[in-house]
Design a protein around this motif. Structure first.
Motif, PDB file in Angstrom:
ATOM      1  N   MET A 102       0.826  -1.207   0.000  1.00 14.90           N
ATOM      2  CA  MET A 102       0.000   0.000   0.000  1.00 14.90           C
ATOM      3  C   MET A 102       0.862   1.260   0.000  1.00 14.90           C
ATOM      4  SD  MET A 102      -2.808   1.218   2.838  1.00 14.90           S
ATOM      5  CE  MET A 102      -1.552   1.529   4.102  1.00 14.90           C
ATOM      6  N   VAL A 103       1.838   1.319   0.905  1.00 14.97           N
ATOM      7  CA  VAL A 103       2.674   2.521   1.015  1.00 14.97           C
ATOM      8  C   VAL A 103       3.577   2.668  -0.210  1.00 14.97           C
ATOM      9  CG1 VAL A 103       4.443   3.690   2.386  1.00 14.97           C
ATOM     10  CG2 VAL A 103       2.568   2.503   3.521  1.00 14.97           C
ATOM     11  N   LYS A 104       4.057   1.543  -0.754  1.00 15.99           N
ATOM     12  CA  LYS A 104       4.868   1.633  -1.973  1.00 15.99           C
ATOM     13  C   LYS A 104       4.045   2.236  -3.108  1.00 15.99           C
ATOM     14  CE  LYS A 104       7.758  -0.755  -5.291  1.00 15.99           C
ATOM     15  NZ  LYS A 104       8.407  -2.000  -5.742  1.00 15.99           N
ATOM     16  N   ASP A 105       2.803   1.789  -3.252  1.00 15.05           N
ATOM     17  CA  ASP A 105       1.920   2.343  -4.293  1.00 15.05           C
ATOM     18  C   ASP A 105       1.720   3.842  -4.091  1.00 15.05           C
ATOM     19  OD1 ASP A 105       1.670  -0.113  -5.467  1.00 15.05           O
ATOM     20  OD2 ASP A 105      -0.291  -0.568  -4.605  1.00 15.05           O
ATOM     21  N   TRP A 106       1.559   4.268  -2.850  1.00 11.94           N
ATOM     22  CA  TRP A 106       1.353   5.682  -2.547  1.00 11.94           C
ATOM     23  C   TRP A 106       2.580   6.507  -2.940  1.00 11.94           C
ATOM     24  CZ3 TRP A 106      -0.890   5.649   3.141  1.00 11.94           C
ATOM     25  CH2 TRP A 106      -2.192   5.116   3.116  1.00 11.94           C
ATOM     26  N   LEU A 107       3.743   6.065  -2.485  1.00  9.76           N
ATOM     27  CA  LEU A 107       4.959   6.868  -2.643  1.00  9.76           C
ATOM     28  C   LEU A 107       5.576   6.776  -4.030  1.00  9.76           C
ATOM     29  CD1 LEU A 107       6.726   6.192   0.795  1.00  9.76           C
ATOM     30  CD2 LEU A 107       5.332   8.160   0.144  1.00  9.76           C
ATOM     31  N   GLU A 128      -3.092   9.068   6.589  1.00  7.27           N
ATOM     32  CA  GLU A 128      -3.721   8.946   5.280  1.00  7.27           C
ATOM     33  C   GLU A 128      -2.691   9.186   4.180  1.00  7.27           C
ATOM     34  OE1 GLU A 128      -6.874  11.773   5.306  1.00  7.27           O
ATOM     35  OE2 GLU A 128      -8.073  10.676   6.771  1.00  7.27           O
ATOM     36  N   ARG A 129      -3.024   8.754   2.988  1.00  5.86           N
ATOM     37  CA  ARG A 129      -2.101   8.821   1.847  1.00  5.86           C
ATOM     38  C   ARG A 129      -1.529  10.220   1.640  1.00  5.86           C
ATOM     39  NH1 ARG A 129      -2.488  10.497  -3.341  1.00  5.86           N
ATOM     40  NH2 ARG A 129      -1.275   9.374  -4.938  1.00  5.86           N
ATOM     41  N   ASP A 130      -2.391  11.214   1.509  1.00  7.41           N
ATOM     42  CA  ASP A 130      -1.934  12.574   1.206  1.00  7.41           C
ATOM     43  C   ASP A 130      -1.059  13.147   2.314  1.00  7.41           C
ATOM     44  OD1 ASP A 130      -3.277  12.424  -1.157  1.00  7.41           O
ATOM     45  OD2 ASP A 130      -4.999  13.620  -0.527  1.00  7.41           O
ATOM     46  N   ILE A 152       2.482  11.408   2.144  1.00  5.56           N
ATOM     47  CA  ILE A 152       3.283  11.949   1.040  1.00  5.56           C
ATOM     48  C   ILE A 152       3.752  13.363   1.367  1.00  5.56           C
ATOM     49  CG2 ILE A 152       3.220  12.684  -1.381  1.00  5.56           C
ATOM     50  CD1 ILE A 152       1.282  10.371  -1.916  1.00  5.56           C
TER      51      ILE A 152
END
Length: 261
Positions: free
Chosen positions: A145-150, A235-237, A240
């Motif tokens: 999940m975090v790899k996809d985000w970053l 959260e994602r935003d 990042i």
């Protein structure tokens, strides 16, 4: 942009010779390797893009396929497959489809192949200019999940243990390590201690990822003097934005240090 390719093949054939001529005509520098673990290990540093010209060997060289999976994961190599549909299916039993940048089932269009290789190398060249983050966590779902985000803004390498993290930084220098605080066998604090005790890597910034946000837990994390901490529940935003802010502060700090000297 360097147009270098590691071509994994065995034997010679009309199709292979035609492929080689087309690659050379398109301006690619081709380094050849046999489909064995030993030969791939010897030549893997020659190029960031690996082109596999498949054949009967895919049923025999399973150890080489597992090795390719590892270097594509750990060293961010681009992998392109050329072969029959059954050969490609055999390879993807050992190497997840997610690690394959492109596949060209035979018969294929040679011009489309060279155009795709060009595009992949150009995209990878752009990616190489991005900051590299090593993400360390024993939770595979969280890692993905975090790899996809970053990955939208950064190059992200993932490992699932402290031991793998130390092996990675022995040969690579990430711009930032995002380190899970609580891991089995070798914990986050132990990994940080090992990093800070090695002069070759002690300057790599480390930010802890923690699931606990209460005051006592946060103080315990900060007592180890990492370069920061982030809650795993972010959260994602926000995550990042926090990484962006870290690199911005780091950039201005370096500019200030250069001006002072």
């Amino acid at each position: 942009m360097q147009k270098k390719i590691l071509l994994i093949r065995t034997g010679k054939s009309f199709m292979l010779n035609t492929l080689m001529k087309n690659l050379t005509s398109a301006g690619f520098e081709v380094v050849e390797s046999e489909p064995t673990t030993e030969d791939i290990a010897l030549h893997k540093g020659a190029a960031e893009l690996i082109l596999m010209f498949l054949g009967d060997y895919v049923d025999k060289e399973t150890s080489a396929l597992v090795y390719l999976k590892d270097i594509c994961t750990e060293e961010d190599k681009l992998l392109v497959l050329v072969g029959t549909v059954p050969e490609i299916d055999t390879v993807t039993q050992s190497i997840p489809v997610a690690l394959v940048a492109a596949s060209f089932p035979r018969p294929f269009d040679m011009k489309k192949l060279t155009a795709q290789l060009d595009w992949l190398l150009e995209a990878n060249d752009d990616l190489a200019k991005r900051k590299n983050i090593l993400l360390v966590d024993d939770d595979g779902t969280f890692l993905k999940m975090v790899k996809d985000w970053l990955s939208v803004k950064y190059r992200v390498t993932i490992v699932t243990s402290g031991a793998q993290a130390m092996m990675y930084i022995a040969d690579n220098t990430p711009d930032l390590i995002l380190l899970d605080y609580e891991m089995p066998v070798v914990s986050g604090p132990q990994v940080l201690e090992m990093i800070r005790s090695e002069s070759k890597v002690d300057g790599i910034p480390v930010i802890f990822l923690t699931g606990k946000g209460d005051r006592e837990s946060v103080l315990k994390v900060l007592a180890l003097k990492p370069d920061g901490y982030l809650l795993k529940s972010m959260e994602r935003d926000k995550l990042i934005a926090a990484i962006d802010e870290f690199f911005e502060k780091q950039k201005y700090q370096k500019l200030h240090e250069n001006n002072v000297t």
